[in-house]
Design a protein around this motif. Structure first.
Motif, PDB file in Angstrom:
ATOM      1  N   VAL A 101       3.014 -39.218 -32.582  1.00  0.00           N
ATOM      2  CA  VAL A 101       3.625 -40.383 -33.220  1.00  0.00           C
ATOM      3  C   VAL A 101       2.604 -41.065 -34.124  1.00  0.00           C
ATOM      4  O   VAL A 101       1.393 -40.910 -33.940  1.00  0.00           O
ATOM      5  CB  VAL A 101       4.141 -41.403 -32.180  1.00  0.00           C
TER       6      VAL A 101
ATOM      7  N   ALA B 114       0.295 -48.498 -23.927  1.00  0.00           N
ATOM      8  CA  ALA B 114       0.735 -48.218 -25.298  1.00  0.00           C
ATOM      9  C   ALA B 114       1.474 -49.417 -25.872  1.00  0.00           C
ATOM     10  O   ALA B 114       2.338 -50.003 -25.209  1.00  0.00           O
ATOM     11  CB  ALA B 114       1.645 -46.986 -25.324  1.00  0.00           C
TER      12      ALA B 114
ATOM     13  N   GLU C 211       7.158 -45.830 -22.002  1.00  0.00           N
ATOM     14  CA  GLU C 211       6.861 -45.057 -20.791  1.00  0.00           C
ATOM     15  C   GLU C 211       7.608 -45.630 -19.595  1.00  0.00           C
ATOM     16  O   GLU C 211       7.882 -44.933 -18.619  1.00  0.00           O
ATOM     17  CB  GLU C 211       5.357 -45.089 -20.521  1.00  0.00           C
TER      18      GLU C 211
ATOM     19  N   TYR D  33       1.551 -37.163 -23.388  1.00  0.00           N
ATOM     20  CA  TYR D  33       0.234 -37.226 -24.043  1.00  0.00           C
ATOM     21  C   TYR D  33      -0.619 -38.314 -23.403  1.00  0.00           C
ATOM     22  O   TYR D  33      -1.771 -38.089 -23.010  1.00  0.00           O
ATOM     23  CB  TYR D  33       0.443 -37.502 -25.527  1.00  0.00           C
TER      24      TYR D  33
ATOM     25  N   SER E 287       3.779 -49.417 -28.060  1.00  0.00           N
ATOM     26  CA  SER E 287       5.210 -49.152 -28.152  1.00  0.00           C
ATOM     27  C   SER E 287       5.907 -49.495 -26.843  1.00  0.00           C
ATOM     28  O   SER E 287       7.055 -49.958 -26.839  1.00  0.00           O
ATOM     29  CB  SER E 287       5.463 -47.684 -28.524  1.00  0.00           C
TER      30      SER E 287
ATOM     31  N   GLY F   2       8.183 -45.216 -30.967  1.00  0.00           N
ATOM     32  CA  GLY F   2       8.006 -44.384 -29.783  1.00  0.00           C
ATOM     33  C   GLY F   2       8.822 -44.884 -28.616  1.00  0.00           C
ATOM     34  O   GLY F   2       9.167 -46.078 -28.543  1.00  0.00           O
TER      35      GLY F   2
ATOM     36  N   ARG G 209       0.735 -44.403 -35.348  1.00  0.00           N
ATOM     37  CA  ARG G 209       0.327 -45.642 -34.708  1.00  0.00           C
ATOM     38  C   ARG G 209      -0.286 -46.542 -35.774  1.00  0.00           C
ATOM     39  O   ARG G 209      -0.648 -46.069 -36.859  1.00  0.00           O
ATOM     40  CB  ARG G 209      -0.710 -45.377 -33.602  1.00  0.00           C
TER      41      ARG G 209
ATOM     42  N   SER H  39      -0.631 -30.739 -28.899  1.00  0.00           N
ATOM     43  CA  SER H  39       0.021 -32.032 -28.784  1.00  0.00           C
ATOM     44  C   SER H  39       1.057 -31.973 -27.671  1.00  0.00           C
ATOM     45  O   SER H  39       1.381 -30.904 -27.169  1.00  0.00           O
ATOM     46  CB  SER H  39       0.683 -32.448 -30.106  1.00  0.00           C
TER      47      SER H  39
ATOM     48  N   THR I 200      10.783 -41.606 -34.066  1.00  0.00           N
ATOM     49  CA  THR I 200       9.353 -41.253 -34.041  1.00  0.00           C
ATOM     50  C   THR I 200       8.815 -40.833 -35.402  1.00  0.00           C
ATOM     51  O   THR I 200       7.637 -41.017 -35.680  1.00  0.00           O
ATOM     52  CB  THR I 200       9.099 -40.137 -33.024  1.00  0.00           C
TER      53      THR I 200
ATOM     54  N   MET J 175      -1.912 -36.888 -31.630  1.00  0.00           N
ATOM     55  CA  MET J 175      -0.772 -37.696 -31.205  1.00  0.00           C
ATOM     56  C   MET J 175       0.500 -37.264 -31.934  1.00  0.00           C
ATOM     57  O   MET J 175       0.453 -36.952 -33.125  1.00  0.00           O
ATOM     58  CB  MET J 175      -1.026 -39.169 -31.507  1.00  0.00           C
TER      59      MET J 175
ATOM     60  N   GLU K 133       4.622 -34.497 -25.972  1.00  0.00           N
ATOM     61  CA  GLU K 133       5.489 -35.666 -26.096  1.00  0.00           C
ATOM     62  C   GLU K 133       4.662 -36.909 -25.773  1.00  0.00           C
ATOM     63  O   GLU K 133       3.755 -36.861 -24.961  1.00  0.00           O
ATOM     64  CB  GLU K 133       6.683 -35.504 -25.150  1.00  0.00           C
ATOM     65  N   TRP K 134       4.962 -38.038 -26.431  1.00  0.00           N
ATOM     66  CA  TRP K 134       4.086 -39.215 -26.403  1.00  0.00           C
ATOM     67  C   TRP K 134       3.764 -39.688 -24.995  1.00  0.00           C
ATOM     68  O   TRP K 134       2.603 -39.922 -24.643  1.00  0.00           O
ATOM     69  CB  TRP K 134       4.727 -40.321 -27.230  1.00  0.00           C
TER      70      TRP K 134
END
Length: 539
Positions: free
Chosen positions: A384, A52, A43, A420, A54, A40, A386, A414, A252, A382, A416-417
């Motif tokens: 992606v 997160a 952010e 989300y 990621s 992912g 995990r 849903s 992803t 989600m 985009e990560w």
């Protein structure tokens, strides 16, 4: 008491991988580059702003250090930027001696003029602790999620600079878990000198976009949603990494990640689809590591929104969902049904909790008793994979079918990560969310307080469920240094959560990590992070 401790590769790359490598300074005969197919996009790069893994892998585990750390491959707390600490007799003061000679990284637009010192510690923590600090709201929507979820404002009274190399944490109440909390990613130490420069130039947000830390790798650049490039920090206080360049190739889709791994386009690729694991193990060019995860996946209802504010409705949804079928279909032997919100491998786990049995008929009766008919709801899946949830979309589809049997219509949505993660924190959120988490320090308080404390409502408490008797239990457990007493309190807490049913606990997964056999010295982290400072690649 005093606690003191000691502390030419040839790559087969596709055109895509070669493009990622452009701009990285390589000496063909010597440079070593490791490509990690990350699941992912980050952010941002200010680790304290986010939650997160990621994002933390791309920030906290590469660019930064903390005052204390977790020994690689274990949950043991060891010194980091604090080389030792003493605790007062009343357990209300922790005095930390800071490590000498630690240097911040240099970048194209910042060259530090001094080593790490106490001012950096105060800056890192006070911006989260003090709402009047000019850096408290430097980033739009900053809510210091993990810091607040761990209830640090209720724990820390003040952080005092004793001298350039000594700081004192003064507590409002004893907290036996403080050393492990200082190792959490919200404590990633930032440069005050760099922050002051950014403030003077009117570009505070670059603290999140162009990071500077003391960690094993320095940030080079980020191609949005494509690749992050890091270079080894040659001045790293614990010794320069063995690889020269580290690239996160953001990929992803789990199938695509595994294809890239097997084609030699990346060296490490996390979170394969369970159905692919057998094939990966059969590949003679790969090493596949696995271990039980200190994790949990869940469906969190928004208890602030009717009818999920009704206990009967929450219990009905727990009974309507066939979690055994979800684990069989989605995890395919790589997980077990969650009975409690804590994983069974964690101390404090309440093994007496059986959870809710799959019982659609009883679910219908509970809904009828609550006066709820023709309920329509959203389930957020989600985008992606995990470590705790390999395929949220498939899990949501199975939930949708189960809930239809009891008269509940489900729309699956849903985002985009990054979006989300942002949207799930909205207290007015319309829908139950599929999410999960991996423990950050192996202390039960970490998961329990993070997910269920009143201070986490609108943040990490995705059920937005504030239950004061539960908060009081968390408070008692934090102030005790007796692990047997804390265990009893956490067992009681889990029983309350099970009874009140703000979640549907889904599963605890087995974490699988495939990599090229050229990768050496990689250690799986029980706390879910991916660390590369000791990793090497053979020619």
């Amino acid at each position: 008491m005093t606690l003191k401790f000691a502390r030419t590769r040839k790559t087969v790359v596709s055109l895509f991988a070669a493009t990622m490598l452009s701009g990285v300074a390589l000496t063909p005969a010597m440079a070593k580059t490791l490509v990690y197919c990350s699941e992912g996009a980050p952010e941002g790069f200010d680790a304290a702003l986010y939650s997160a893994n990621s994002t933390w892998d791309a920030s906290a585990e590469t660019i930064y250090d903390r005052l204390t750390e977790f020994e690689s491959g274990t949950t043991k707390v060891i010194p980091g930027l604090a080389e030792s600490w003493t605790i007062s007799d009343d357990n209300l003061e922790y005095t930390l001696k800071l490590r000498e000679g630690v240097k911040f990284q240099s970048t194209d637009d910042f060259t530090p003029t001094r080593d790490f010192n106490a001012d950096d510690v105060l800056f890192t923590y006070n911006r989260q602790l003090d709402k009047n600090d000019p850096w408290n709201s430097y980033f739009p929507g900053a809510n210091w999620e993990m810091f607040n979820a761990m209830d640090m404002p209720s724990v820390i009274k003040a952080i005092v600079k004793v001298d350039e190399k000594t700081v004192k944490f003064v507590l409002k109440q004893p907290d036996a878990s403080l050393p492990s909390k200082l190792a959490l990613n919200f404590g990633s130490i930032m440069s005050k000198e760099y922050a002051d420069k950014l403030a003077a130039e009117g570009r505070r947000e670059d603290l999140d976009r162009k990071p500077v830390g003391t960690g094993p790798f320095r940030f080079v650049d980020y191609q949005q949603d494509a690749a992050i490039r890091f270079a080894a920090n040659a001045d790293y206080w614990a010794g320069a990494p063995k690889i020269d360049n580290l690239i996160f190739a953001i990929t992803t889709d789990p199938t695509t990640r595994m294809q890239k791994l097997q084609a030699g386009e990346c060296h490490v690729a996390p979170y394969p689809a369970p159905a692919d694991v057998a094939g990966l193990k059969a590949n003679p060019d790969l090493t596949v590591l696995e271990q039980p995860g200190l994790n949990v996946s869940y469906l969190a209802m928004n208890t602030l929104i009717a009818p999920f504010d009704k206990l009967e409705v929450r219990r009905a949804i727990n009974m309507a969902i066939d979690r055994k079928a979800i684990v069989g279909s989605v995890y395919q032997g790589m997980g077990q049904v969650a009975k409690s919100v804590l994983p069974p491998t964690m101390w404090g786990y309440n093994g007496k909790i059986e959870g809710y049995s799959y019982d659609p008929e009883m679910a219908k009766k509970l809904l009828d008793g609550a006066g709820v008919k023709d309920l329509k709801m959203k389930i957020w899946a989600m985008p992606v994979s995990r470590p705790y949830m390999p395929n949220a979309r498939r899990a949501a589809e199975l939930m949708q079918a189960d809930l239809a049997k009891v008269g509940i219509g489900v729309e699956i949505v849903s985002y985009e990560w990054g979006e989300y993660l942002k949207k799930v924190r909205d207290e007015a959120r319309d829908g139950a969310v599929i999410l999960g988490g991996t423990s950050d320090n192996a202390d039960p308080d970490n998961l329990l307080s993070y997910f269920f404390s009143c201070s986490g409502v609108g943040g990490s408490n995705n059920a937005n469920w504030c239950y004061k008797p539960l908060d009081e239990i968390f408070q008692k457990a934090r102030t005790s240094s007796d692990q047997s007493e804390r265990t009893k309190l956490y067992e009681e807490a889990q029983a309350i959560i099970s009874d009140q049913a703000p979640w549907v606990p889904i599963a605890h997964s087995t974490v699988v990590l495939p990599m090229s056999k050229k990768v050496k010295n990689y250690v799986m982290e029980p706390l879910g992070s991916h660390r590369f400072e000791q990793v090497d690649i053979e020619d």
